[in-house]
Design a protein around this motif. Structure first.
Motif, short mmCIF file in Angstrom:
data_model
loop_
_atom_site.label_atom_id
_atom_site.label_comp_id
_atom_site.label_asym_id
_atom_site.label_seq_id
_atom_site.Cartn_x
_atom_site.Cartn_y
_atom_site.Cartn_z
N GLY A 119 0.81 -1.21 0.00
CA GLY A 119 0.00 0.00 0.00
C GLY A 119 0.84 1.25 0.00
N GLY A 128 -0.88 8.33 6.61
CA GLY A 128 -2.03 7.64 7.18
C GLY A 128 -2.97 8.60 7.86
N GLN A 136 -8.09 11.22 3.14
CA GLN A 136 -8.90 10.25 3.87
C GLN A 136 -9.17 10.75 5.29
OE1 GLN A 136 -5.72 9.89 3.33
NE2 GLN A 136 -4.67 8.61 4.80
N ARG A 139 -10.06 6.08 7.24
CA ARG A 139 -9.44 4.83 6.81
C ARG A 139 -7.94 4.95 7.06
NH1 ARG A 139 -11.02 4.95 0.92
NH2 ARG A 139 -10.83 7.18 1.34
N ARG A 141 -4.91 3.46 6.44
CA ARG A 141 -3.77 3.43 5.51
C ARG A 141 -4.22 3.60 4.06
NH1 ARG A 141 0.55 1.07 8.36
NH2 ARG A 141 1.60 0.41 6.46
N ALA A 142 -5.38 4.20 3.83
CA ALA A 142 -5.92 4.36 2.48
C ALA A 142 -5.22 5.51 1.75
CB ALA A 142 -7.42 4.63 2.54
N PRO A 143 -5.18 5.48 0.43
CA PRO A 143 -4.50 6.54 -0.32
C PRO A 143 -5.26 7.85 -0.36
CG PRO A 143 -5.49 4.98 -1.82
CD PRO A 143 -5.66 4.40 -0.45
N GLY A 144 -6.59 7.83 -0.16
CA GLY A 144 -7.36 9.07 -0.23
C GLY A 144 -7.61 9.49 -1.67
N ALA A 162 -0.87 2.27 -4.63
CA ALA A 162 -0.42 0.94 -4.23
C ALA A 162 0.08 0.17 -5.44
CB ALA A 162 -1.57 0.20 -3.55
#
Length: 205
Positions: A119, A128, A136, A139, A141-144, A162
């Motif tokens: 990721g 993060g 984001q 969430r 560890r999401a990329p946004g 990712a």
């Protein structure tokens, strides 16, 4: 530039004269055989082709066996060309770790460890949700957000997302040679070099 093909043995640490603990990498460097001499007249450039690590004839093509037979050696697993070699060499010459001296600096090139699909936090260092960056809010560890609105209605090339990580050619420059163990063809180099244990590396002066 002069150099050798080697194999990464692993990492350890040694103490210097001041008692400081220095992390270092042990590399089995050579001996390498000159398997071809490139010349301007024939090839359009000058270089030395070195071979390292014997390969059985059973697992070699006949073309490879014939190529290495000209140099009076068996087939090799790893072959690399070095341009502007410091000393003149002939076909079939053996080059060993003695070309390096303690205290000099070298560049080491290898293939970094493959880490699979990762990721954006691990692959690109995103902060993060704790640092509330990249759009984001709930969430971890999401990329946004990755794209724009109705214009340009697409994701730009090169967007950090990712994907597969590692397995790249990496060169680490200006690593100091701490020890040269000539009788065992070993180089002890300060710091870490790319690749897993027993992977091939290229050491350049």
């Amino acid at each position: 530039m002069s150099g050798l093909i080697g194999r990464k043995i692993g990492m350890t640490s040694i103490f210097d004269e001041n008692g400081k603990n220095i992390p270092c990498t042990v590399i089995e460097a050579g001996p390498c055989v000159v398997t071809q001499v490139r010349t301007n007249a024939v090839d359009g450039y000058e270089a030395l082709q070195l071979g390292f690590d014997d390969k059985t004839e059973k697992h070699s093509t006949q073309a490879a066996v014939g190529h290495f037979k000209k140099a009076g050696t068996v087939a090799k697993k790893k072959v690399v060309e070095f341009q502007e070699f410091a000393t003149e060499q002939k076909l079939g010459d053996i080059i060993d770790v003695s070309i390096f001296e303690e205290g000099e600096f070298v560049d080491v090139q290898g293939v970094s460890k493959g880490k699979g699909f990762q990721g954006v936090v691990k692959r690109h260092g995103f902060g993060g949700v704790g640092q509330a960056t990249h759009g984001q809010h709930n969430r971890l560890r999401a990329p946004g957000s990755v794209g724009a609105s109705s214009y340009p209605s697409r994701v730009f090339k090169g967007m950090r997302m990712a994907g597969r990580m590692g397995g790249d050619n990496v060169k680490v420059q200006n690593l100091r040679v701490l020890k040269v163990v000539a009788d065992k063809n070993l180089l002890v180099i300060k710091g870490c070099v790319p690749g897993h244990k027993n992977s091939y590396v290229i050491i350049q002066k």
